[in-house]
Write an enzyme that holds these catalytic residues in place. Structure first.
Site, PDB file in Angstrom:
ATOM      1  N   ALA A 122       0.839  -1.208   0.000  1.00  0.00           N
ATOM      2  CA  ALA A 122       0.000   0.000   0.000  1.00  0.00           C
ATOM      3  C   ALA A 122       0.871   1.255   0.000  1.00  0.00           C
ATOM      4  O   ALA A 122       1.754   1.398   0.858  1.00  0.00           O
ATOM      5  CB  ALA A 122      -0.916  -0.008   1.214  1.00  0.00           C
ATOM      6  N   SER A 163      -3.037  -4.930  -3.425  1.00  0.00           N
ATOM      7  CA  SER A 163      -2.175  -4.410  -2.360  1.00  0.00           C
ATOM      8  C   SER A 163      -2.672  -4.831  -0.989  1.00  0.00           C
ATOM      9  O   SER A 163      -3.871  -5.015  -0.784  1.00  0.00           O
ATOM     10  CB  SER A 163      -2.134  -2.870  -2.394  1.00  0.00           C
ATOM     11  N   CYS A 164      -1.742  -4.965  -0.086  1.00  0.00           N
ATOM     12  CA  CYS A 164      -2.036  -5.012   1.345  1.00  0.00           C
ATOM     13  C   CYS A 164      -0.915  -4.221   2.012  1.00  0.00           C
ATOM     14  O   CYS A 164      -0.279  -3.388   1.366  1.00  0.00           O
ATOM     15  CB  CYS A 164      -2.160  -6.440   1.862  1.00  0.00           C
ATOM     16  N   LYS A 165      -0.655  -4.471   3.259  1.00  0.00           N
ATOM     17  CA  LYS A 165       0.368  -3.690   3.957  1.00  0.00           C
ATOM     18  C   LYS A 165       1.733  -3.809   3.293  1.00  0.00           C
ATOM     19  O   LYS A 165       2.416  -2.811   3.050  1.00  0.00           O
ATOM     20  CB  LYS A 165       0.445  -4.140   5.413  1.00  0.00           C
ATOM     21  N   THR A 221      -1.927 -10.383  -0.047  1.00  0.00           N
ATOM     22  CA  THR A 221      -1.867 -10.173  -1.498  1.00  0.00           C
ATOM     23  C   THR A 221      -1.706 -11.493  -2.236  1.00  0.00           C
ATOM     24  O   THR A 221      -2.394 -11.750  -3.235  1.00  0.00           O
ATOM     25  CB  THR A 221      -0.704  -9.221  -1.842  1.00  0.00           C
TER      26      THR A 221
END
Length: 897
Positions: free
Chosen positions: A345, A857-859, A865
């Site tokens: 992200a 996206s993720c962190k 993801t």
């Protein structure tokens, strides 16, 4: 077909760009490199415990024939409780160790006690050369597994080449114990007999590197076999785009400092604010220069791992930016491929999220800025006014040199006595000058000029003796209004009008002149001009109107010259016409036009300088009343935008290269643009709320980006790297293509038409923190983001359906109408449902149906993801390629291994 790039052109392009990456190139020692996919099976395995069947897996290693050492390369999935396992995961040779006949491959079989492979026992190993495999019957080898004591009692391993275009019968009972025994083809390939991968594709060579490839074979519902190939790559744009952005940020801020210096003398209050603002800019410039210097030291790396996400020197770099392509080969069908970009992200991890992310911080900042303006005795300007000031400055910087260049072209055409050239040059000059004047006809410019005069030492307003200071001048101190105003450098209101009138009268003594609004302009009496001791608020209207007057004088003179020339030619007998043309002095036109054109350029320069100072003063006030928070927010926004832009550039280039032969896609690209759909899996809990607030603003800021396709100077890979230009209010990314490919593009794209991208963001939190947020917290941020971006996606589809035939869009097996999908998405967006992942699935489907660019996206673009991407890929295999339901879970396990 007629819609495809000519085959001869494509082949030539391939040879020009990628001679070092051809499918069959020559080894330095004379052996050919081969693109090989291998599959493995075992027979009669003996487990370490005699009372059970082994949980088999095979590790594959490549033996470098020249250095004679093992390089671990691949590992199959675990087939549980089966002594005759057939593995779905195959093997592809890495680019650093391409296959040649001399290449040695070692297969080692283990019995895994658990799925994590933490506890496993050695069963046996076998070694073979690629040459032995290619010479074997049916390109298939059966090798005995040697145990650690050298006794051939561990079973056998069967290795075969996954061949293009051939069938092979295997017993499906080898694959799993709960599927009925039947015969089916091992691999079926499409009509052509090559599988050119991304590494060998010359279109992706310049920006993608370090490929990691995995191959699988899965069964379809009709008992056929499909070949699935995943390839993940790093992208050089992870670093090159942020580095270019940093350079542009530094240039823009240095230019801003110079503009502030050029404001001239200011009263002590404003001069102190200016010094403080310039000090803040100097701090940002120094910080960005240090970051850029640190990035320049990094060589060889193409992505930022998640462990470095909070590292200051890498804060502009996106996290784990990778591309992934899944290529599917099915019986009697053309190959299909599905692309996706994975990235962490876009967020300011180094700065942290203690006070929230950009969306919350900006909202709070705008609410507090009015009180700041009172405290700093500034004039409050809204974000719209600030954006308008940036727009005026940007337009001025583009149009002023362009008008000067067009004016010189007009004089050149006059010197050559070319009537067509004169008309064309005049038309272009008129268009750009009218655009210039239109930009200046804004109340913001007029009021900012008044504010600038008021900020100068000793200002006296024309109306101040009669009326109190109005609200818009509330921040001026009383000590600033005691002495007469000094005129701005190089400006004299008296000479502006009189000189313009005198110049126009040179055209024709009795000729009337039209003003900027098209009406008649009567010469003004000298008494109507304001005195130097006062500032006339209407002065600016007269100043920019002078530009229009000067343009009308030029137009009138060109018309007069052409009429006179035409009348002369009509009055001269035909036999004398050639002599008249020969004896005509080509300098006459230039001599008569030169004073008018010179005056036009002077007026444009004078107006541009005034407008530039006025807008710089607006930005000074905006910066002064936002110290220090505004500068910190700008730095945070720069960081987040840099990460988002690098991801977008990567996705755009990937999508462009994939669609080079698709005329429908290229038509859509220049008529409407592309949708870029960002799928976010962040929770609305704790610090991930701040990440999502950062990401929302960063993705929204991508609306200020356009792409332009250019022709590369050479076919060298260095000349094919995308370039960024522009300023914070608008950036353009130029994507160079080799001449051969560039010439096949539509004319609109070749002419440099800006190509738009429509970014949309959909977020659904899926982890355990989201469970807490939905039960005890607040998910309104997620709901608002999804609703807002659904409206953007809906508007894009409406525009697309109006301008591009829907036949240009790709075809899918699932025939659900896009309009129906949008309706379903809209219903899901407003539905109160926990962890409603339907939103993400439908949005992703719509994006692919619209030829869009997919991001997930993720962190950190790792666990969540990868779970999302593999699930999406298996769903595509099921929906588009008839993956057997019995193989769905196994396929998912193979990809997630």
């Amino acid at each position: 077909s007629s819609d495809s790039l000519p085959l001869s052109s494509f082949i030539l392009f391939t040879s020009l760009l990628s001679s070092h990456r051809l499918l069959f190139s020559l080894h330095p020692f004379g052996s050919p490199f081969l693109l090989l996919f291998l599959c493995v099976a075992c027979n009669d395995l003996v487990a370490s415990g005699r009372d059970r069947k082994p949980n088999a897996l095979v590790q594959v290693a490549v033996i470098d024939p020249h250095k004679q050492h093992l390089v671990s390369h691949a590992c199959t999935e675990i087939v549980e409780a089966n002594k005759d396992p057939l593995f779905l995961t195959g093997m592809a040779f890495p680019s650093e160790y391409p296959a040649s006949p001399e290449t040695l491959v070692k297969l080692t079989v283990y019995d895994a006690k658990d799925k994590n492979q933490e506890s496993s026992s050695f069963l046996g190993s076998a070694t073979f050369s690629v040459g032995d495999l290619l010479r074997a019957k049916d390109e298939r080898l059966t090798l005995s597994l040697r145990s650690s004591d050298g006794v051939c009692a561990a079973g056998t391993v069967v290795v075969s080449r996954l061949k293009m275009g051939e069938m092979e019968e295997v017993d499906v009972d080898h694959i799993t114990t709960d599927i009925p025994s039947q015969k089916c083809p091992l691999v079926c390939e499409s009509a052509h007999h090559s599988c050119v991968d991304r590494e060998n594709n010359p279109l992706t060579g310049p920006v993608f590197r370090n490929p990691v490839c995995k191959v699988y074979r899965f069964q379809t519902v009709d008992s056929k076999w499909m070949l699935v190939r995943e390839q993940m790559e790093e992208c050089t744009l992870s670093f090159s785009i942020p580095k270019q952005l940093l350079s542009l940020y530094i240039q823009e801020d240095m230019s801003r400092v110079q503009d502030l210096r050029e404001l001239g003398d200011l009263s002590p209050h404003w001069d102190n604010l200016r010094k403080e603002v310039m000090t803040r800019y100097a701090g940002i410039i120094s910080s960005y220069q240090e970051t850029l210097a640190e990035l320049d030291k990094i060589t060889g790396r193409s992505f930022k791992p998640s462990c470095c996400k909070a590292q200051k020197s890498l804060e502009f770099i996106p996290i784990n930016l990778h591309t992934q392509r899944m290529r599917v080969t099915c019986p009697k069908k053309t190959d299909a491929f599905y692309d996706i970009v994975t990235v962490g992200a876009p967020a300011a991890h180094f700065q942290g999220f203690k006070c929230g992310g950009l969306q919350r911080l900006l909202s709070r900042y705008e609410a507090e800025k009015k009180s700041f303006s009172t405290a700093y005795q500034c004039i409050y300007y809204s974000p719209e006014h600030t954006a308008k000031a940036h727009e005026v400055l940007s337009t001025m910087s583009l149009l002023q040199p362009l008008i000067t260049s067009l004016a010189d072209q007009l004089l050149q055409a006059a010197h050559e006595h070319s009537s067509p050239g004169l008309r064309d040059a005049l038309k272009n000059l008129s268009d750009k000058t009218e655009q210039f004047v239109h930009t200046l006809k804004d109340e913001l410019v007029k009021s900012a000029l008044l504010a600038l005069h008021a900020a100068q030492p000793g200002f006296v307003s024309k109306n101040q003796k009669q009326t109190p200071v109005q609200g818009k001048r509330q921040g001026q101190g009383g000590d600033q209004n005691q002495s007469p105003v000094q005129g701005l450098p190089g400006h004299s209101p008296a000479t502006s009008v009189t000189e313009s009138t005198a110049v126009c009268n040179n055209v024709e003594g009795s000729q009337s002149m039209t003003g900027g609004e098209g009406g008649l302009l009567q010469p003004k009496h000298q008494d109507s001009i304001p005195h130097h001791k006062e500032y006339d608020e209407e002065e600016w209207d007269r100043v920019w109107a002078n530009v229009a007057k000067c343009l009308n004088c030029v137009i009138a003179m060109v018309d007069k010259l052409q009429e006179e020339d035409g009348s002369k030619q009509e009055s001269v007998p035909e036999q004398q016409l050639a002599d008249v043309i020969t004896s005509h002095n080509p300098g006459d036109w230039r001599e008569q036009l030169c004073p008018l054109v010179t005056r036009l350029k002077e007026c444009v320069m004078e107006v541009a300088e005034k407008a530039k100072r006025a807008m710089t003063f607006v930005l000074l006030q905006e910066a002064a009343c936002s110290i220090p928070q505004g500068f910190l927010l700008q730095q945070r926004r720069d960081v987040v935008f840099s990460q988002a832009l690098a991801a977008l550039a990567c996705g755009f280039v990937m999508r462009l290269y994939a669609g080079m032969q698709d005329k429908g896609f290229l038509r859509q690209l220049h008529l409407v643009g592309l949708v870029a759909q960002f799928e976010s899996l962040l929770s609305t809990y704790s610090e991930e709320i701040g990440m999502l607030e950062d990401m929302e603003v960063g993705i929204s800021d991508l609306q200020r980006v356009a792409f332009k396709i250019t022709e590369a100077k050479t076919d060298e890979l260095g000349d094919l790297q995308p370039l960024v230009c522009g300023r914070r209010d608008h950036f353009t990314i130029e994507v160079p293509l080799p001449q051969l490919v560039f010439q096949t593009l539509p004319e609109e794209i070749k002419e440099g038409k800006p190509l738009r991208v429509f970014p949309v963001l959909f977020n659904v939190g899926i982890n355990e923190q989201q469970t807490i947020a939905e039960r005890f917290g607040d998910i309104s941020l997620q709901e608002r983001i999804n609703q807002k971006n659904f409206e953007t996606l809906e508007a894009y589809y409406k525009s697309l359906s109006e301008k591009v035939p829907l036949e240009c869009l790709p075809c899918f097996q699932t025939q659900t109408d896009i309009k129906e999908l949008l309706e379903t998405l809209g219903q899901n967006v407003v539905t109160k449902k926990r962890k409603n992942v339907e939103i993400l699935w439908i949005a992703g489907t719509i994006c692919r149906r619209l030829n869009g660019i997919r991001f997930t996206s993720c962190k950190s673009a790792k666990d969540r993801t990868s779970m999302s991407v593999t699930l999406e890929q298996c769903a595509l295999l099921r929906d588009e390629h008839q993956l057997s339901k019995d193989f769905f879970v196994r396929a998912l396990d193979c990809m997630r291994r």
